[in-house]
Design a protein around this motif. Structure first.
Motif, PDB file in Angstrom:
ATOM      1  N   ASN A  47    -136.081  11.594  30.468  1.00 26.97           N
ATOM      2  CA  ASN A  47    -137.470  11.543  31.296  1.00 26.97           C
ATOM      3  C   ASN A  47    -137.186  10.783  32.608  1.00 26.97           C
ATOM      4  O   ASN A  47    -136.392  10.042  32.713  1.00 26.97           O
ATOM      5  CB  ASN A  47    -138.583  10.899  30.606  1.00 26.97           C
ATOM      6  CG  ASN A  47    -139.898  11.338  31.341  1.00 26.97           C
ATOM      7  OD1 ASN A  47    -139.944  12.035  32.170  1.00 26.97           O
ATOM      8  ND2 ASN A  47    -141.092  10.701  30.682  1.00 26.97           N
ATOM      9  N   VAL A  52    -142.375   9.858  40.641  1.00 27.73           N
ATOM     10  CA  VAL A  52    -142.519  11.212  39.806  1.00 27.73           C
ATOM     11  C   VAL A  52    -144.288  11.384  39.302  1.00 27.73           C
ATOM     12  O   VAL A  52    -144.900  10.288  39.604  1.00 27.73           O
ATOM     13  CB  VAL A  52    -141.530  11.370  38.482  1.00 27.73           C
ATOM     14  CG1 VAL A  52    -140.383  11.397  38.814  1.00 27.73           C
ATOM     15  CG2 VAL A  52    -142.042  10.102  37.761  1.00 27.73           C
ATOM     16  N   GLU A  53    -144.426  12.437  39.066  1.00 30.72           N
ATOM     17  CA  GLU A  53    -145.979  12.564  38.644  1.00 30.72           C
ATOM     18  C   GLU A  53    -145.988  11.843  37.289  1.00 30.72           C
ATOM     19  O   GLU A  53    -145.165  11.924  36.537  1.00 30.72           O
ATOM     20  CB  GLU A  53    -146.385  13.996  38.623  1.00 30.72           C
ATOM     21  CG  GLU A  53    -146.177  14.787  39.820  1.00 30.72           C
ATOM     22  CD  GLU A  53    -146.493  16.189  39.729  1.00 30.72           C
ATOM     23  OE1 GLU A  53    -147.335  16.646  38.621  1.00 30.72           O
ATOM     24  OE2 GLU A  53    -146.163  17.206  40.455  1.00 30.72           O
ATOM     25  N   GLU A  56    -145.402  13.553  33.734  1.00 29.73           N
ATOM     26  CA  GLU A  56    -144.120  13.928  33.465  1.00 29.73           C
ATOM     27  C   GLU A  56    -143.846  13.231  31.811  1.00 29.73           C
ATOM     28  O   GLU A  56    -143.935  12.306  31.816  1.00 29.73           O
ATOM     29  CB  GLU A  56    -143.086  13.622  34.253  1.00 29.73           C
ATOM     30  CG  GLU A  56    -143.372  14.451  35.583  1.00 29.73           C
ATOM     31  CD  GLU A  56    -141.801  14.408  36.533  1.00 29.73           C
ATOM     32  OE1 GLU A  56    -140.999  13.922  36.041  1.00 29.73           O
ATOM     33  OE2 GLU A  56    -142.000  15.064  37.466  1.00 29.73           O
ATOM     34  N   SER A  89    -137.085  16.292  32.836  1.00 29.35           N
ATOM     35  CA  SER A  89    -138.403  16.134  32.485  1.00 29.35           C
ATOM     36  C   SER A  89    -139.330  17.240  32.493  1.00 29.35           C
ATOM     37  O   SER A  89    -139.123  18.199  33.117  1.00 29.35           O
ATOM     38  CB  SER A  89    -139.170  14.948  33.408  1.00 29.35           C
ATOM     39  OG  SER A  89    -139.285  15.487  34.747  1.00 29.35           O
ATOM     40  N   ASN A  91    -143.516  18.640  32.678  1.00 33.07           N
ATOM     41  CA  ASN A  91    -144.798  18.327  33.101  1.00 33.07           C
ATOM     42  C   ASN A  91    -145.922  19.215  32.669  1.00 33.07           C
ATOM     43  O   ASN A  91    -146.275  20.271  33.120  1.00 33.07           O
ATOM     44  CB  ASN A  91    -144.890  18.468  34.612  1.00 33.07           C
ATOM     45  CG  ASN A  91    -146.191  17.855  35.452  1.00 33.07           C
ATOM     46  OD1 ASN A  91    -147.278  17.665  34.643  1.00 33.07           O
ATOM     47  ND2 ASN A  91    -146.217  17.808  36.664  1.00 33.07           N
ATOM     48  N   LYS A  97    -138.264  19.999  34.911  1.00 33.51           N
ATOM     49  CA  LYS A  97    -136.651  19.875  35.980  1.00 33.51           C
ATOM     50  C   LYS A  97    -135.713  19.574  35.049  1.00 33.51           C
ATOM     51  O   LYS A  97    -135.726  18.968  33.986  1.00 33.51           O
ATOM     52  CB  LYS A  97    -137.223  18.411  36.990  1.00 33.51           C
ATOM     53  CG  LYS A  97    -138.338  18.632  37.853  1.00 33.51           C
ATOM     54  CD  LYS A  97    -138.966  17.458  38.312  1.00 33.51           C
ATOM     55  CE  LYS A  97    -139.845  17.394  39.165  1.00 33.51           C
ATOM     56  NZ  LYS A  97    -140.289  16.042  39.825  1.00 33.51           N
ATOM     57  N   GLN A 132    -135.400  23.823  38.596  1.00 36.08           N
ATOM     58  CA  GLN A 132    -136.716  23.706  38.277  1.00 36.08           C
ATOM     59  C   GLN A 132    -137.362  24.993  37.970  1.00 36.08           C
ATOM     60  O   GLN A 132    -137.369  25.787  38.787  1.00 36.08           O
ATOM     61  CB  GLN A 132    -137.333  22.926  39.663  1.00 36.08           C
ATOM     62  CG  GLN A 132    -139.007  22.657  39.286  1.00 36.08           C
ATOM     63  CD  GLN A 132    -139.496  21.933  40.516  1.00 36.08           C
ATOM     64  OE1 GLN A 132    -139.310  20.691  40.787  1.00 36.08           O
ATOM     65  NE2 GLN A 132    -140.207  22.588  41.718  1.00 36.08           N
TER      66      GLN A 132
END
Length: 201
Positions: A47, A52-53, A56, A89, A91, A97, A132
């Motif tokens: 991760n 990052v968001e 994730e 990671s 999402n 990604k 991605q």
């Protein structure tokens, strides 16, 4: 920055290699452990943290590689574990990604109780590919730095003279993302690995 990291890592590798042989040369005893070679592979759980968001989550993928154990006359051996490893990671299932890395850990291998050893040390990762997937569309991205430095720790259990299993924690501290890729807080990668392998000698 890339050149400095690469030079530092090569310097550490050269130091470990020459130091182990200088120890052997200065001793009248023949090393009890020969060089050992193995192949291994297994599962990655990784991760991204930092810029990052928050949604994730861990991504499951794989790694495959080799092991070279260099004996010393100290209380530990040197273990180099080059491997191809995919990290990244997820999402909420919408964006994945995935980074393909060539990892080169240089670890101190410390034997403890029977069949167990513990390993710890630095690693260098070379980015080979960055992808991605967003809403089923796959694209190539340029976010991860070409060369990053991290740390590895874990344990190995030998079932017999050949078959073994490993657990590894890999951590690449900030910052692994290029500054021109929109990074503001710094991003690190946390990776857990479960492996099985086979000693070839």
């Amino acid at each position: 920055m890339k050149t400095r990291h690469f030079s530092l890592f090569l310097s550490m590798l050269l130091f470990c290699y020459t130091h182990s042989f200088s120890q052997n040369d200065n001793s009248n005893d023949t090393p009890t452990n020969p060089f050992r070679f193995a192949v291994k592979g297994g599962i990655n759980f990784s991760n991204n943290y930092g810029d990052v968001e928050s949604s994730e989550s861990f991504l499951a993928d794989f790694h495959i590689g080799a092991i070279v154990t260099i004996p010393t006359n100290l209380d530990f051996n040197i273990q180099v574990e080059p491997q191809l490893s995919r990290v990244g990671s997820a999402n909420d299932g919408k964006t994945i990604k995935r980074f393909t890395l060539f990892d080169i850990p240089i670890l101190a291998q410390i034997h403890t109780v029977k069949n167990w050893s513990f390993e710890i040390g630095p690693k260098m990762a070379i980015t080979l590919d960055q992808k991605q997937r967003r809403n089923e569309a796959l694209e190539t991205v340029e976010r991860l730095k070409t060369i990053t430095i991290g740390f590895v720790g874990g344990a190995t259990y030998n079932f017999d003279d050949n078959l073994f299993s490993q657990f590894r924690i890999n951590y690449s501290p900030s910052d692994v993302i290029k500054k021109d890729a929109g990074d503001t807080e710094g991003t690190s990668i946390l990776l857990f690995q479960l492996s099985v392998g086979y000693w070839l000698n």
